[in-house]
Design a protein around this motif. Sequence first.
Motif, PDB file in Angstrom:
ATOM      1  N   PHE A  47      50.045  36.956   7.903  1.00  0.00           N
ATOM      2  CA  PHE A  47      50.120  38.097   8.255  1.00  0.00           C
ATOM      3  C   PHE A  47      50.425  39.165   7.167  1.00  0.00           C
ATOM      4  O   PHE A  47      49.516  40.429   7.205  1.00  0.00           O
TER       5      PHE A  47
ATOM      6  N   LEU B  68      55.205  35.591  16.563  1.00  0.00           N
ATOM      7  CA  LEU B  68      53.805  35.947  15.814  1.00  0.00           C
ATOM      8  C   LEU B  68      53.999  34.977  14.365  1.00  0.00           C
ATOM      9  O   LEU B  68      53.238  34.440  13.849  1.00  0.00           O
TER      10      LEU B  68
ATOM     11  N   ILE C  39      49.067  44.715  17.053  1.00  0.00           N
ATOM     12  CA  ILE C  39      50.097  43.558  16.326  1.00  0.00           C
ATOM     13  C   ILE C  39      51.428  44.312  16.322  1.00  0.00           C
ATOM     14  O   ILE C  39      52.512  43.824  16.450  1.00  0.00           O
TER      15      ILE C  39
ATOM     16  N   LEU D 121      47.069  35.259  19.565  1.00  0.00           N
ATOM     17  CA  LEU D 121      47.848  35.914  18.304  1.00  0.00           C
ATOM     18  C   LEU D 121      46.828  35.623  17.400  1.00  0.00           C
ATOM     19  O   LEU D 121      46.670  36.316  16.212  1.00  0.00           O
TER      20      LEU D 121
END
Length: 794
Positions: free
Chosen positions: A254, A245, A232, A210
């Motif tokens: 993110f 995540l 994603i 990730l």
Amino acid sequence: MESEYNNQLHFEQKNYFLRFKLNENLNGKFYHINKHIRHALEYFVDDLKHDQNTTIDHFLNQQSVKEIFLCIAQLLLCEDDRICGNCAYIIGSIVEMEKGLKQFLSTFADDYISTIVDIIQILCQMLTHSDSDCVLNATGTLGTISGSKEGRNLILKHICVTQLIFNISTLLNSTNSWIASNAALVFARLTVEEVGCQIILTHNKHNEILNQLLSALDVNDSNRSTNIAFAIARLIERESGKKILINDCGQNKFFEALLIMLEINEDKGINKNACYALSCLCTSQYGFQLCIQSITLFHRILIAIETILLSMEHETVWFALMCLTTIAKHIGAYEHLCYSKKLLGIIKQVQEKWIDFKDIQDESKLLWFMLQKNIKPNRPKIDECRETSVDISWDSYISIEDANKIQYRVILDDVPIIKTNKTNYSINNLKSNTIYNVKIQYITTQGESIPSDPTVFQTDDELPPPVINLHVVRTTMTAVRIAWESPNLSACNSFKGYQIYLNDIEYEFTDQCEITINSLTINTKYKIDVCAVTLKGKGLCTSINVKTDGVGDCLPEPPTFSVIGRRDLHIKWQTPEFMSGRLFRYELICNGRCIYSGIELEYHATKLKSNTEYIIEVVVITNEGRFRSRPAKIRTLKDEFQSTVRHSFYERPTQSPIKFKRANTVVSRKLSPNMERRITKEMPVINQNVQITTVRSVQLKSDIPSYSRALPGLCRNVQSRPSHSRGLYRSKTDLSLQQISATVIVPTFEINHHPQNNYLKRPKSYRYPLTTKSLEHSPSISLNDSTYGLRRIS
């Protein structure tokens, strides 16, 4: 010939597919590859680059296609980088085609085959190959295989899938952009399946995977960023994925990555997938709370999405609206969405800008009414429907607000046409015999309602529309041919045909889209109108002005001469640019005389006179008449043999043929040597109708008077020549003798009724006076059919 050979595919010259043989006892690395296999691979690669479709079709038609496929897959294990890379390129090219992918899956999905050649395991190992071309071809092949559901299932069900996913993740940040893009494509396609997402999220190294994904969100590589954003989005679509995540990478990392992707507008694919990823995050209250916690980044993201709404790309605008609609579902989202105080105005701009795109209209209306009160009107009523108009009415809006502030929007076929404060309206400028649907929308001070359900109606039939593309096909001096295209007659149920007008006077009625108008005047302008006719009546006319050809337009160009000789000419001519009527033939006129008649465009004239000027003309003969070109003058070359007498085939001889007098006898006197040679000299005669066949000698006697010089009578009964006189020899001339020999030309009476133009060289004609006496008795002369001959009688 060499270029033609180079354009051929290798398999057309040699069937190199027969060189691939499967080795079922293979263990570990492949053994030494002979040169025939190497050459076969090179030929295969060259053919794929030259014509991929033809080469793959030929390959799939091989009887041993499965064995060849397995052999090429085995060669992936070869330590030779070139062989390994070529094999990966071949397999990747084959699976790009649907039938090639089908053959691949049917070959390698078999459990028994996988024990011999495990293609997925081999490709997984190639991902760590030292040669970049081998890695590139391996990732490209895996990306193509994973493009189909069967291919994804083959990979995801394989025992080495976890190792393959980890190897792919390590290539996401490769310095080779092609390898990184292919790896991102494989990752995105594997996440299309829920099984793929689950394998990644439960991977024992999911933390590393990730983080590799977020690190690869680099907008400098648009292909890679777009695919990774999609991967994603798929991973965080489920609640468990969001938590994994965020826990592994952190929410700020993110949101920072998403903000970068949304603020860059050069590549719209990045914007779309970034909006999709944010919408996947906000599908749950947990995701929306993550946005609120990063409020500063979240507001910047919303402002970036507002900018994307003003984009010129249809799908990008739709993804931005969809993202905002997903966020607007949550309680308290209004104040964040309207943070810039520009969103409502932008939504109205989007609705007006993309009025013809139903998906954008629906998404924008949904977003609007998630921000405002959602009101849906009743369907409108149809009061009266005509050919091109309809009267409608609807219910008034029930509200405590002032009625003067309420407006109604009429929407025809999903296109707004007017806003009014009345509850009825007449829609005009419609097409006849056409189905429409009409909706009503309320406009209040709080906003606009969603449209009502549609009311469907159909207009009556109407007059036909005008014809399309009326044009002139061909013109002559007395006729014009016109054609046109039929208009859209779907609104007309009773079509009859077309009416043609010539100078506003009805000329003819036809059901065809072309017609020839005859009996016109030369070089004259005319107006032609055409209209469609139905039972309803005549439609609008379409007009065109034409002009018939003049005589000068149809005249051919003067002839040209490709060969000019002393006695011949090669003459060429061209078809006139405007041919008046139907061609019958051409005539070639030379000095006023026709020397050729036919349909050819060239003629070789022979038997002309040297150093002579000729006037050549071309005549085109059609059903409209005769059209003569301007004359072209040409002179034949000068003849270097000036003494030769030749007559032109197209001219009468200026000199009459030499006439010979009949001579009974020639009395000899004592002649000089010169005179004797003159007597024996041949005297040819030029005559077109009489063939000179024999030359005989006449015996001269001294006792006959010399004044008679005519030839013997031809009709007299004469005795045949003695047989001993047929010998050809020459004796000395004894002037003391009383008789001498002289040569006389005797013509025949055979008439050539079909004269052939045989131009042989003829000697000049001579006449010499003979001072001899007449013979007492005339020698006999026989008629002979032989050609020019000389005989001596001593």
